[in-house]
Enzyme design. Structure first.
Site, PDB file in Angstrom:
ATOM      1  N   ARG A 116      -4.178  -8.247   5.306  1.00 22.46           N
ATOM      2  CA  ARG A 116      -3.167  -9.122   5.103  1.00 22.46           C
ATOM      3  C   ARG A 116      -2.212  -9.290   6.638  1.00 22.46           C
ATOM      4  NH1 ARG A 116       2.090  -8.078   1.045  1.00 22.46           N
ATOM      5  NH2 ARG A 116       0.281  -8.791  -0.420  1.00 22.46           N
ATOM      6  N   HIS A 143      -3.724 -16.148  -1.635  1.00 20.09           N
ATOM      7  CA  HIS A 143      -3.573 -14.673  -2.101  1.00 20.09           C
ATOM      8  C   HIS A 143      -4.673 -14.301  -3.059  1.00 20.09           C
ATOM      9  CE1 HIS A 143      -1.679 -10.974  -2.580  1.00 20.09           C
ATOM     10  NE2 HIS A 143      -0.590 -11.231  -2.971  1.00 20.09           N
ATOM     11  N   GLN A 146      -4.447 -11.612  -5.638  1.00 22.99           N
ATOM     12  CA  GLN A 146      -3.365 -11.628  -6.707  1.00 22.99           C
ATOM     13  C   GLN A 146      -3.716 -12.303  -7.739  1.00 22.99           C
ATOM     14  OE1 GLN A 146       0.001 -10.482  -6.651  1.00 22.99           O
ATOM     15  NE2 GLN A 146      -0.213 -11.250  -8.944  1.00 22.99           N
ATOM     16  N   ASP A 240       7.200 -17.509  -8.135  1.00 22.33           N
ATOM     17  CA  ASP A 240       7.008 -16.720  -6.766  1.00 22.33           C
ATOM     18  C   ASP A 240       8.268 -16.826  -6.006  1.00 22.33           C
ATOM     19  OD1 ASP A 240       5.978 -14.904  -4.984  1.00 22.33           O
ATOM     20  OD2 ASP A 240       4.714 -16.389  -3.954  1.00 22.33           O
ATOM     21  N   CYS A 281       4.108 -12.666  -9.327  1.00 20.87           N
ATOM     22  CA  CYS A 281       3.291 -11.460  -8.812  1.00 20.87           C
ATOM     23  C   CYS A 281       4.427 -10.706  -8.104  1.00 20.87           C
ATOM     24  CB  CYS A 281       2.641 -12.352  -7.438  1.00 20.87           C
ATOM     25  SG  CYS A 281       3.783 -13.021  -6.292  1.00 20.87           S
ATOM     26  N   ARG A 309      -3.396  -5.349 -10.309  1.00 18.43           N
ATOM     27  CA  ARG A 309      -3.637  -5.604  -9.005  1.00 18.43           C
ATOM     28  C   ARG A 309      -4.783  -4.389  -8.526  1.00 18.43           C
ATOM     29  NH1 ARG A 309      -0.794  -7.974  -5.332  1.00 18.43           N
ATOM     30  NH2 ARG A 309      -2.801  -8.072  -4.306  1.00 18.43           N
TER      31      ARG A 309
HETATM   32  N1   CP Z   1       2.135  -9.378  -5.148  1.00 21.48           N
HETATM   33  C1   CP Z   1       2.230  -8.768  -3.936  1.00 21.48           C
HETATM   34  O1   CP Z   1       1.192  -9.105  -3.138  1.00 21.48           O
HETATM   35  O2   CP Z   1       2.990  -7.675  -3.924  1.00 21.48           O
HETATM   36  P1   CP Z   1       3.233  -6.945  -2.338  1.00 21.48           P
HETATM   37  O3   CP Z   1       3.775  -8.040  -1.351  1.00 21.48           O
HETATM   38  O4   CP Z   1       4.224  -5.974  -2.737  1.00 21.48           O
HETATM   39  O5   CP Z   1       1.940  -6.514  -1.970  1.00 21.48           O
HETATM   40  N1  NVA Z   2       4.739 -16.092  -1.293  1.00 19.05           N
HETATM   41  C1  NVA Z   2       4.948 -14.608  -1.148  1.00 19.05           C
HETATM   42  C2  NVA Z   2       4.111 -13.785  -1.820  1.00 19.05           C
HETATM   43  C3  NVA Z   2       4.263 -12.143  -1.673  1.00 19.05           C
HETATM   44  C4  NVA Z   2       3.523 -11.326  -2.699  1.00 19.05           C
HETATM   45  C5  NVA Z   2       4.835 -14.207   0.380  1.00 19.05           C
HETATM   46  O1  NVA Z   2       3.969 -14.662   0.906  1.00 19.05           O
HETATM   47  O2  NVA Z   2       5.520 -13.457   0.837  1.00 19.05           O
END
Ligand code: CP
Ligand code: NVA
Length: 332
Positions: A116, A143, A146, A240, A281, A309
């Site tokens: 990530r 993502h 997700q 989101d 999410c 997930r």
């Molecule tokens: N939905 C999601 O990716 O959550 P986190 O940022 O907690 O991993």
């Molecule tokens: N769009 C959000 C998603 C978090 C899971 C971010 O990138 O922070």
């Protein structure tokens, strides 16, 4: 017994998918395979408990995470392996070691890398230099893990035939919106993304990619600035957070103002299809992108979505490490 992954060049030669880098990397067949395996892991997560015995998987994150990190660590443990979590500031990458060298080192110790970070190009470069599978666990652009959990949750809700249904994402045209468009395109369904015009609209190249994919899959890709039209008769209304990780705080006020009409309210849910559901999410900001009574109400499936997930990441690790998913995303 743990499987030995092939070297990446062998995987490419045999047309097997090595990595999950974007939400349109997967063919519909590959998605179906992942959903079947994830559904098996949902019933019993230990059916492949020796798959990663005496092996490890590296998880490297330069942004915070609750679900993706914990789902990944749990999934690896359920496959009998050891997760090795390394934060952004803990690798020599921050001191100038190259991405390519890092990818080679991780490949020599572990069976896969879950990453990530901010830049999609960093993830792509890691994958190009790693001989083990690389899984994008969120970038600024996409993502994909997700998206897998979202669409498995949708399929559980509505069955395999999603024809004639409309699936709407409302809010910021961010990584999750992109994942919505790209996996919707891969699955051949009708997806709508409604955002304000301009700075918060989805990335034009991503929209173009989704439209190109839709030609082969029969998907309908709709991008609009009208939130009311977008939610009318929708089977899913998904949203989101409005401020994503890495977004500039200088934009907060204007972003909140521009996105206000896209907040998912009870009134909007009333316009959805009678069996329409709400998805998010998470993490959520109640009172911003969604009313508390919607996200905590009867039509919200957020906990099942979050549950998947873990099942989908476990399925992804299982199949990518085995190397048995088709490489060509163009196959239906
Ligand atoms: N939905 C999601 O990716 O959550 P986190 O940022 O907690 O991993
Ligand atoms: N769009 C959000 C998603 C978090 C899971 C971010 O990138 O922070």
């Amino acid at each position: 017994m743990a499987h030995q992954p092939q070297a990446s060049h062998e995987l490419r030669r045999s047309s097997r998918l090595k990595d999950l880098l974007t939400s349109d990397d997967l063919s519909r067949d590959a998605i179906n395979t992942l959903f079947e395996t994830a559904s098996r892991f949902a019933l019993d997560p230990f059916t492949e408990r020796d798959f990663l015995a005496r092996e490890s998987v590296v998880i490297h994150m330069t942004k915070p995470s609750t679900r993706t990190r914990l789902a990944s660590e749990t999934a690896i443990a359920h496959l009998g392996g050891t997760p090795i979590f390394v934060r952004g500031d803990e690798l020599q990458l921050g001191r100038g070691e190259t991405i390519a060298d890092t990818a080679r080192i991780i490949s020599s110790y572990s069976k896969a890398l879950i990453i990530r970070t901010f830049k999609q190009s960093d993830v792509d470069e890691l994958a190009a230099n790693a001989t083990v599978p690389v899984i994008n666990a969120l970038t600024d652009l996409d993502h994909p893990t997700q998206a897998l959990a979202d669409w498995l949750t949708i399929r559980e809700q509505f069955g395999r035939d999603l024809n004639g249904r409309k699936f709407t994402f409302l809010g910021d045209g961010n990584n999750v919106a992109h994942a919505w468009l790209l996996m919707g395109a891969a699955l051949g369904v009708h997806v709508v993304v409604a955002t304000p015009d301009g700075a918060w609209a989805p990335n034009a190249e991503v929209v173009a990619r989704a439209r190109r994919r839709a030609v082969n899959t029969g998907a309908t890709i709709e991008v609009t600035t009208d939130p009311i039209e977008a939610v009318k008769d929708a089977s899913v209304i998904c949203t989101d957070v409005w401020m994503s990780m890495g977004d500039s705080e200088a934009d907060r006020l204007s972003k909140m103002r521009d996105l206000a009409p896209f907040s998912v309210t009870e009134k909007m849910m009333a316009l959805a299809a009678p069996d329409g559901i709400f998805m998010h999410c998470l993490p959520a900001h109640r009172g911003e992108e969604v009313e508390a009574s919607v996200i905590d109400g009867d039509r919200s499936v957020i906990w099942r979505e979050a549950f998947h997930r873990r099942t989908t990441i476990q399925a992804l690790l299982f199949h990518l490490i085995k190397g048995d998913l088709p490489a060509s995303a163009d196959t239906l």
